[in-house]
Write a protein that holds these residues in place. Structure first.
Motif, PDB file in Angstrom:
ATOM      1  N   HIS A 261      39.532  38.446  54.249  1.00  0.00           N
ATOM      2  CA  HIS A 261      39.635  39.832  53.780  1.00  0.00           C
ATOM      3  C   HIS A 261      39.799  39.900  52.268  1.00  0.00           C
ATOM      4  N   ASP A 262      40.703  39.097  51.729  1.00  0.00           N
ATOM      5  CA  ASP A 262      40.932  39.128  50.284  1.00  0.00           C
ATOM      6  C   ASP A 262      39.729  38.602  49.505  1.00  0.00           C
ATOM      7  N   TYR A 263      39.051  37.593  50.071  1.00  0.00           N
ATOM      8  CA  TYR A 263      37.843  37.081  49.419  1.00  0.00           C
ATOM      9  C   TYR A 263      36.787  38.175  49.348  1.00  0.00           C
ATOM     10  N   HIS A 264      36.619  38.885  50.455  1.00  0.00           N
ATOM     11  CA  HIS A 264      35.631  39.962  50.517  1.00  0.00           C
ATOM     12  C   HIS A 264      35.968  41.061  49.502  1.00  0.00           C
ATOM     13  N   LEU A 265      37.234  41.457  49.426  1.00  0.00           N
ATOM     14  CA  LEU A 265      37.633  42.497  48.481  1.00  0.00           C
ATOM     15  C   LEU A 265      37.402  42.062  47.033  1.00  0.00           C
ATOM     16  N   GLY A 266      37.634  40.775  46.763  1.00  0.00           N
ATOM     17  CA  GLY A 266      37.424  40.269  45.412  1.00  0.00           C
ATOM     18  C   GLY A 266      35.983  40.391  44.982  1.00  0.00           C
ATOM     19  N   LEU A 267      35.056  40.093  45.896  1.00  0.00           N
ATOM     20  CA  LEU A 267      33.635  40.212  45.561  1.00  0.00           C
ATOM     21  C   LEU A 267      33.212  41.671  45.448  1.00  0.00           C
ATOM     22  N   ARG A 268      33.788  42.524  46.282  1.00  0.00           N
ATOM     23  CA  ARG A 268      33.489  43.950  46.154  1.00  0.00           C
ATOM     24  C   ARG A 268      33.947  44.487  44.796  1.00  0.00           C
TER      25      ARG A 268
END
Length: 307
Positions: A261-268
């Motif tokens: 989840h945090d990885y995804h948010l970072g890329l967003r």
């Protein structure tokens, strides 16, 4: 009226430091930009970082035409390269021939050290490749060296980080000198979909958390990175790599050091920043990156800053 752009090649110059910006300016001329390109060195021939000889070079001009732009690529093994007589000649030429009120100077990667040695970074904000920050500080302790920046402008002097950052800097200079439309055309021709701004980090979020060897985790990261705006569920990602949701969560945190989840948010957040830099409003940039609103993007940024 044509603007003279001088690429000054130090010994052992990094080929990509030179070729990327040089091609950007050459392509700009094809779109009508008024640039006159010159390639100069201390001799008519020199050698690049790959060992390839480069000939047909002009000598360093005794007097630069008013309005000239000087671009200097960095060098491989710069500590050795910049101790060579040819590099010292460039330093002397810069210290006497560059006039900040009449010319502009842009350095790529380690070439900032040459500008520092010539006394051109005194009291100026500047940057260089992240591995050379301390050396730049030692070159001129009055320089205001900024870390983790793609490029920095202070008056008529531009400095940039390593290698591909030279292309970002070249596109910014083209935008300033020939207009934003020309810079967009050049970026499109070079397949540079997003141009990094000066304040962007050298260490890309797209490469973060990938210093591992687990193929399933890399595959999941590739899927998310390809479409960060998409609502990736853990079950969908787990199905793609043929593991359970629980096992994927454990593998991802163990090998990437962060939750899915945090990885995804970072890329967003990184994608939203790129859309914002391209000219979209905050709200539209957030929506284009997959956030529900600019407020949600802001909350993610605040959480990242606090961590």
């Amino acid at each position: 009226m044509a603007l003279d752009v001088w690429f000054v090649l130090p010994p052992r110059f990094m080929l990509l430091d030179f070729a990327g910006p040089a091609e950007a300016f050459r392509i700009a001329t094809e779109f009508g930009a008024p640039f006159r390109l010159h390639y100069a060195a201390c001799d008519t021939a020199t050698q690049c970082s790959l060992g390839l000889p480069v000939g047909g070079l002009q000598p360093l001009p005794r007097q630069l035409p008013e309005g000239s732009l000087i671009l200097i690529p960095g060098a491989d093994c710069s500590a050795e390269a910049y101790a060579m007589p040819e590099a010292q000649q460039i330093v002397s030429w810069l210290s006497t021939g560059f006039q900040p009120q009449h010319h502009q100077l842009a350095t790529i990667c380690s070439a900032a050290l040459l500008a520092g040695m010539a006394g051109l970074l005194a009291q100026r904000q500047c940057t260089t490749h992240h591995s050379l920050i301390e050396r730049l500080r030692q070159t001129d302790n009055s320089a205001q060296v900024l870390e983790n920046r793609v490029f920095v402008q202070d008056g008529s002097v531009w400095t940039s980080a390593g290698i591909t950052a030279g292309i970002d800097l070249a596109l910014q200079l083209i935008s300033q000198l020939a207009g934003a439309a020309t810079a967009r055309d050049v970026a499109r021709e070079m397949v540079v979909y997003f141009r990094r701004a000066g304040q962007d980090a050298q260490l890309s979020p797209w490469l973060a958390h990938r210093n591992h060897l687990h193929p399933a985790v890399h595959k999941v990261q590739d899927l998310i990175a390809a479409r960060p705006e998409q609502d990736w569920s853990l079950s969908t990602l787990a199905d793609q790599v043929h593991v359970s949701v629980r096992h994927l969560s454990r593998l991802f945190r163990e090998h990437a050091g962060v939750s899915v989840h945090d990885y995804h948010l970072g890329l967003r957040a990184a994608l939203a920043g790129q859309w914002r830099a391209s000219g979209l409003s905050k709200e539209k940039a957030a929506l284009a990156a997959g956030f529900s609103s600019a407020r949600q993007w802001q909350r993610v940024q605040q959480a990242a800053s606090a961590s």
